[in-house]
Design a protein around this motif. Structure first.
Motif, PDB file in Angstrom:
ATOM      1  N   GLN A  94       0.630  -1.084  -0.258  1.00 33.57           N
ATOM      2  CA  GLN A  94       0.158  -0.070   0.269  1.00 33.57           C
ATOM      3  C   GLN A  94       0.849   1.678  -0.110  1.00 33.57           C
ATOM      4  N   VAL A  95       1.826   0.878   0.705  1.00 29.08           N
ATOM      5  CA  VAL A  95       3.154   2.594   1.010  1.00 29.08           C
ATOM      6  C   VAL A  95       3.554   2.564  -0.755  1.00 29.08           C
ATOM      7  N   LEU A  96       3.785   1.800  -0.973  1.00 26.91           N
ATOM      8  CA  LEU A  96       5.110   1.638  -2.420  1.00 26.91           C
ATOM      9  C   LEU A  96       3.678   1.995  -3.286  1.00 26.91           C
ATOM     10  N   GLU A  97       2.544   1.698  -3.864  1.00 27.67           N
ATOM     11  CA  GLU A  97       1.179   1.756  -4.447  1.00 27.67           C
ATOM     12  C   GLU A  97       1.342   3.528  -4.107  1.00 27.67           C
ATOM     13  N   GLN A  98       1.265   4.172  -2.591  1.00 28.67           N
ATOM     14  CA  GLN A  98       1.597   5.783  -3.004  1.00 28.67           C
ATOM     15  C   GLN A  98       2.130   6.213  -3.409  1.00 28.67           C
ATOM     16  N   LEU A  99       3.241   5.408  -3.495  1.00 31.71           N
ATOM     17  CA  LEU A  99       5.033   6.177  -4.252  1.00 31.71           C
ATOM     18  C   LEU A  99       4.498   6.696  -5.124  1.00 31.71           C
ATOM     19  N   LEU A 100       4.486   5.005  -5.556  1.00 28.50           N
ATOM     20  CA  LEU A 100       4.312   5.014  -7.708  1.00 28.50           C
ATOM     21  C   LEU A 100       3.583   6.053  -8.018  1.00 28.50           C
ATOM     22  N   LEU A 101       1.795   6.540  -7.143  1.00 24.31           N
ATOM     23  CA  LEU A 101       1.393   6.668  -7.540  1.00 24.31           C
ATOM     24  C   LEU A 101       1.502   8.176  -7.133  1.00 24.31           C
ATOM     25  N   SER A 102       1.934   9.086  -6.397  1.00 26.50           N
ATOM     26  CA  SER A 102       2.805   9.963  -6.030  1.00 26.50           C
ATOM     27  C   SER A 102       3.619  10.834  -7.365  1.00 26.50           C
ATOM     28  N   ALA A 103       4.696   9.570  -7.984  1.00 24.61           N
ATOM     29  CA  ALA A 103       5.558   9.612  -9.271  1.00 24.61           C
ATOM     30  C   ALA A 103       5.557   9.819 -10.680  1.00 24.61           C
ATOM     31  N   ASN A 104       3.941   8.542 -10.472  1.00 23.95           N
ATOM     32  CA  ASN A 104       3.280   8.331 -11.710  1.00 23.95           C
ATOM     33  C   ASN A 104       1.502   8.917 -11.743  1.00 23.95           C
ATOM     34  N   PRO A 105       1.514  10.777 -11.587  1.00 26.84           N
ATOM     35  CA  PRO A 105       0.375  11.055 -11.209  1.00 26.84           C
ATOM     36  C   PRO A 105      -1.505  10.407 -12.183  1.00 26.84           C
ATOM     37  N   PRO A 106      -2.316  10.154 -11.611  1.00 26.56           N
ATOM     38  CA  PRO A 106      -3.672   9.627 -12.756  1.00 26.56           C
ATOM     39  C   PRO A 106      -4.105  11.261 -13.582  1.00 26.56           C
ATOM     40  N   ALA A 107      -4.316  10.677 -14.827  1.00 24.29           N
ATOM     41  CA  ALA A 107      -4.889  11.638 -16.278  1.00 24.29           C
ATOM     42  C   ALA A 107      -5.862  13.125 -15.118  1.00 24.29           C
ATOM     43  N   PRO A 108      -5.728  13.932 -15.120  1.00 23.54           N
ATOM     44  CA  PRO A 108      -7.000  14.898 -14.402  1.00 23.54           C
ATOM     45  C   PRO A 108      -8.120  14.355 -14.922  1.00 23.54           C
ATOM     46  N   LEU A 109      -9.379  14.446 -14.507  1.00 25.82           N
ATOM     47  CA  LEU A 109     -10.665  14.590 -14.934  1.00 25.82           C
ATOM     48  C   LEU A 109     -10.931  15.396 -16.722  1.00 25.82           C
ATOM     49  N   LYS A 110     -11.568  15.077 -17.179  1.00 27.73           N
ATOM     50  CA  LYS A 110     -11.902  15.908 -17.559  1.00 27.73           C
ATOM     51  C   LYS A 110     -13.700  16.208 -18.278  1.00 27.73           C
ATOM     52  N   GLU A 111     -14.163  17.329 -18.850  1.00 24.51           N
ATOM     53  CA  GLU A 111     -15.284  17.895 -18.878  1.00 24.51           C
ATOM     54  C   GLU A 111     -15.806  16.892 -20.001  1.00 24.51           C
TER      55      GLU A 111
END
Length: 310
Positions: A137-154
Motif C-alpha cells: 500500500q505504501v509503495l503504491e502511494q509512492l508510485l502514484l505520487s511519481a506517476n500521478p493519474p490523468a486529470p479529469l476532463k469535462e
C-alpha cells in the motif's frame, strides 16, 4: 596540426581504453535482474482454493494464469518496498512487529525499539501478511505520487454520463403507511379492511388493529431496493404488480413476514438522472479508473527491473 603532448600520454590511453571496455562489458553483460517467483506448490494450491471458495467453480487455465500474475506482482511490490527500506519508517509495521513479539512472549523488559530491532533480525516482517499488505500500500502511494493519474476532463464526464444513462436512471420512490398482519392473523384481515372502509379510517387511526412490525409503519420516498431491505424482494414484486395509486389503499400485499395493507401516499416515477445529480458519483468513478490505470502503468514499468518467473 600536432596533438598536444598530454594526449600522447600512455596513462590517458589506458584510462580511455579501460573506460570503453567497462562500458562495453556492462552493455554486453548487464547485472542480473532480481528474481521474483515462481510460486510454491502450496501457494498455487491456496490460490486455487481461494478462487473456488469465492466463485464456487475451479479456476480455468487462463484464470489461474491471471491469479499467479497478480500474486507475482504483489511479491515484486513487496520486494521493492523492502529494497527501499520502507518497513523501517512505517508506524503500522512498527506496531505490528511489536504485537508479534508480545504474542511470541519475547518481550521481556526490553524497550519497544529493542523489540522492533529483534523482530527485524528474526525477519518476522518477511512472513507477515499484514506487513506485506501495508508495504504494498505504501509503495503504491509512492508510485502514484511519481506517476500521478490523468486529470479529469469535462468531456470525459459528459461521455460517461451518456454511456451510463440507463445505469444512472433514478428509480421510482414510494411513500406509504402500512398495517401489518402476522401470519397467524390472516383470518382477521378482511374484517379490518371492512372496518377501515366503513368508518373511513386513516392508516394512523387503524394502526392499533395491526400487528407490531419492527422496521416501522411509515415509509417515505423509498426505492424498490430500500423496500426490499425492509420487506423482502417478494413484497416489492407483489407491490409493483398490484399497481399502486397515490391516495388509495392497496392490498393486502404478501411478504416473507406476513400480509401488509397499505395507504399509498405518493409515487415518484422513475426518471432520467440529471448530470448534476450524478456528477459526484461519475467524478469518483472516473478518478478511481484513472488511478487504477496510472498504478497499472507504474507497476508495468517496475516489472522491467525484475525477472518474474511464472
Amino acid at each position: 596540426m600536432p596533438l598536444p603532448a598530454w594526449l600522447k600520454r600512455p596513462w590517458l590511453h589506458f584510462l580511455l581504453l579501460g573506460t570503453a571496455l567497462f562500458i562495453l562489458q556492462r552493455m554486453a553483460f548487464p547485472d542480473p535482474l532480481p528474481v521474483v517467483g515462481p510460486l510454491s506448490e502450496q501457494r498455487m494450491a491456496a490460490l486455487q482454493q481461494q478462487w473456488l471458495a469465492a466463485t464456487g467453480a475451479p479456476a480455468s487455465a487462463e484464470q489461474l494464469k491471471q491469479l499467479v500474475a497478480r500474486e507475482l506482482d504483489r511479491d515484486m511490490l513487496f520486494q521493492h518496498a523492502l529494497s527501499l527500506d520502507l518497513h523501517r519508517h512505517d508506524a503500522v509495521v512498527f506496531q505490528r512487529l511489536l504485537r508479534n513479539m508480545h504474542f511470541l512472549q519475547l518481550a521481556g523488559d526490553r524497550s519497544d525499539q529493542e523489540l522492533y530491532q529483534q523482530a527485524l533480525e528474526m525477519r518476522l516482517h518477511l512472513g507477515d501478511e499484514v506487513v506485506k499488505r501495508r508495504m504494498i500500500q505504501v509503495l503504491e502511494q509512492l508510485l502514484l505520487s511519481a506517476n500521478p493519474p490523468a486529470p479529469l476532463k469535462e468531456e470525459e464526464l459528459q461521455a460517461a454520463f451518456v454511456e451510463r444513462a440507463e445505469e444512472l436512471r433514478r428509480p421510482p420512490r414510494y411513500s406509504f403507511e402500512q398495517l401489518y398482519f402476522a401470519r397467524q392473523r390472516d383470518a382477521d384481515i378482511a374484517q379490518v379492511i371492512t372496518t377501515i372502509t366503513e368508518q373511513g379510517l386513516s392508516a394512523g387511526e387503524a394502526r392499533e388493529m395491526s400487528s407490531p412490525f419492527l422496521p416501522g409503519y411509515v415509509f417515505k420516498h423509498q426505492t424498490p431496493e430500500q423496500l426490499a431491505r425492509h420487506f423482502g424482494a417478494a413484497f416489492v414484486m407483489n407491490f409493483q404488480q398490484a399497481g399502486p395509486q397515490a391516495g388509495q389503499w392497496l392490498g393486502p400485499i404478501a411478504s416473507v413476514y406476513g400480509q401488509h395493507y397499505l395507504w399509498v401516499e405518493s409515487i415518484e416515477p422513475a426518471r432520467e438522472a440529471s448530470l448534476e445529480e450524478v456528477r459526484a458519483e461519475l467524478e469518483r468513478d472516473i478518478a478511481a479508473q484513472h488511478q487504477a490505470e496510472a498504478l497499472a502503468n507504474a507497476v508495468a514499468q517496475l516489472r522491467q527491473h525484475y525477472e518474474l518467473r511464472l
